[in-house]
Design a protein around this motif. Structure first.
Motif, PDB file in Angstrom:
ATOM      1  N   TRP A 279       0.824  -1.199   0.000  1.00  0.00           N
ATOM      2  CA  TRP A 279       0.000   0.000   0.000  1.00  0.00           C
ATOM      3  C   TRP A 279       0.866   1.261   0.000  1.00  0.00           C
ATOM      4  N   THR A 280       1.894   1.268   0.822  1.00  0.00           N
ATOM      5  CA  THR A 280       2.808   2.418   0.866  1.00  0.00           C
ATOM      6  C   THR A 280       3.464   2.625  -0.482  1.00  0.00           C
ATOM      7  N   GLU A 281       3.899   1.538  -1.103  1.00  0.00           N
ATOM      8  CA  GLU A 281       4.548   1.629  -2.412  1.00  0.00           C
ATOM      9  C   GLU A 281       3.607   2.179  -3.474  1.00  0.00           C
ATOM     10  N   VAL A 282       2.394   1.644  -3.539  1.00  0.00           N
ATOM     11  CA  VAL A 282       1.485   2.075  -4.616  1.00  0.00           C
ATOM     12  C   VAL A 282       0.971   3.487  -4.400  1.00  0.00           C
ATOM     13  N   THR A 283       0.728   3.879  -3.154  1.00  0.00           N
ATOM     14  CA  THR A 283       0.262   5.242  -2.937  1.00  0.00           C
ATOM     15  C   THR A 283       1.354   6.253  -3.261  1.00  0.00           C
ATOM     16  N   HIS A 284       2.606   5.930  -2.948  1.00  0.00           N
ATOM     17  CA  HIS A 284       3.716   6.805  -3.334  1.00  0.00           C
ATOM     18  C   HIS A 284       3.847   6.862  -4.851  1.00  0.00           C
ATOM     19  N   GLU A 285       3.684   5.717  -5.495  1.00  0.00           N
ATOM     20  CA  GLU A 285       3.771   5.657  -6.947  1.00  0.00           C
ATOM     21  C   GLU A 285       2.694   6.515  -7.597  1.00  0.00           C
ATOM     22  N   VAL A 286       1.478   6.400  -7.116  1.00  0.00           N
ATOM     23  CA  VAL A 286       0.372   7.176  -7.678  1.00  0.00           C
ATOM     24  C   VAL A 286       0.568   8.672  -7.411  1.00  0.00           C
ATOM     25  N   SER A 287       1.030   9.002  -6.211  1.00  0.00           N
ATOM     26  CA  SER A 287       1.277  10.413  -5.879  1.00  0.00           C
ATOM     27  C   SER A 287       2.330  11.010  -6.798  1.00  0.00           C
ATOM     28  N   ALA A 288       3.400  10.257  -7.047  1.00  0.00           N
ATOM     29  CA  ALA A 288       4.469  10.740  -7.912  1.00  0.00           C
ATOM     30  C   ALA A 288       3.971  10.929  -9.350  1.00  0.00           C
ATOM     31  N   THR A 289       3.123  10.023  -9.789  1.00  0.00           N
ATOM     32  CA  THR A 289       2.589  10.096 -11.155  1.00  0.00           C
ATOM     33  C   THR A 289       1.674  11.308 -11.314  1.00  0.00           C
ATOM     34  N   ASN A 290       0.937  11.651 -10.251  1.00  0.00           N
ATOM     35  CA  ASN A 290      -0.043  12.734 -10.338  1.00  0.00           C
ATOM     36  C   ASN A 290       0.556  14.111 -10.124  1.00  0.00           C
ATOM     37  N   LYS A 291       1.827  14.186  -9.782  1.00  0.00           N
ATOM     38  CA  LYS A 291       2.455  15.495  -9.555  1.00  0.00           C
ATOM     39  C   LYS A 291       2.698  16.213 -10.886  1.00  0.00           C
TER      40      LYS A 291
END
Length: 291
Positions: A279-291
């Motif tokens: 969960w930590t990995e995917v939420t960081h991944e999604v956050s980085a993509t949406n920046k």
């Protein structure tokens, strides 16, 4: 990340038989263990009326959420479950194993559609579990139901399809079908099958080869959920390792006593740790993509 949250849930059914020094934990001891381990919710059948006050007290004392189980055969059955959930209160969703495996094709679609319509008339979501012995027991037909009902919210438990299909790995065909189901993820149940046994011990460090596949599927499920979830909502992730009977493997010790081959509680905590890490990995991944 729009205040998304992973709701780590422990199955009450999966607490059966667990204890210390050969003595099963009491109801309150189970609550205490679940809370101490950092879970945020319990999923269980709706308590009987005479037990409701005690469950309310314990849920409040240990600051735990609650989700319910249902096994409907008809739309009326789910309406009854929704009404019981409203009486108990604090039910975040109902997990439904829809009966049974001999209800197929358009009859099954109509039943599932009716269950969803009943849910939509309340503020209690109903998620349909991918489970053997139910209308979703077959992977291929479940995909067809999702194609007919794109709004069908699924509780993903791919262990049932892995054991039913005797999958000791994966295949392009299976991955394509799994991907279709994962697009409709509303909840995840954690159990690992090796294609022969519905529930295997993945090892203290999680080194069982099938766990690699399940972690990948859980990751895809989380990403798909995040892609369509509303702000402020939570994804339920349930550690659900069943007791002896049809799930936990057992052996006979020197005194003839039936003993489990693995420590189910430690395995549940390992799955919890794995889920939180993914969960930590995917939420960081999604956050980085949406920046």
């Amino acid at each position: 990340m729009n205040n998304f949250r992973l709701d780590m849930q422990q199955s009450w059914w999966a607490m059966g038989g667990l204890g210390t020094n050969g003595k099963q934990w009491s109801t309150e001891e189970r609550f205490e263990k679940i809370a101490e381990a950092g879970y945020t919710s319990i999923i269980s059948w709706i308590p009987a009326k005479e037990e409701m006050d005690n469950w309310h007290r314990l849920l409040d004392k240990y600051k735990l959420g609650f989700s319910a189980l249902a096994f409907p055969r008809t739309v009326k059955d789910i309406v009854d479950s929704l009404e019981a959930a409203a009486v108990f209160g604090r039910v975040s969703y109902i997990n439904a194993q829809v009966m049974d495996s001999f209800v197929v094709d358009q009859e099954a679609v109509q039943l599932l559609d009716g269950i969803l319509a009943a849910s939509e008339q309340t503020n209690i979501p109903v998620y349909i579990e991918t489970h053997r012995g139910t209308v979703t027991q077959d992977l291929i037909r479940t995909v067809s139901y999702c194609n007919s009902l794109p709004r069908l919210p699924l509780t993903i438990d791919l262990s049932h399809y892995v054991v039913a299909g005797e999958m000791n790995g994966t295949s392009n065909n299976a991955e394509t079908l799994f991907d279709r189901l994962l697009k409709q993820t509303a909840c995840i149940h954690a159990r690992v099958s090796d294609g022969e046994k519905i529930q295997v011990d993945v090892g203290a460090e999680g080194d069982h080869p099938m766990l690699v596949h399940f972690k990948r599927w859980w990751r895809k499920a989380m990403l798909n959920w995040l892609a369509s979830a509303s702000s402020g909502t939570a994804l339920p992730f349930v550690t659900e390792l069943g007791p002896p009977g049809n799930y936990a493997m057992t052996y006979r010790d020197a005194f003839g006593r039936e003993m489990e081959t693995s420590d189910r509680w430690k395995q549940a905590l390992l799955f919890k740790e794995i889920a939180e890490r993914i969960w930590t990995e995917v939420t960081h991944e999604v956050s980085a993509t949406n920046k």
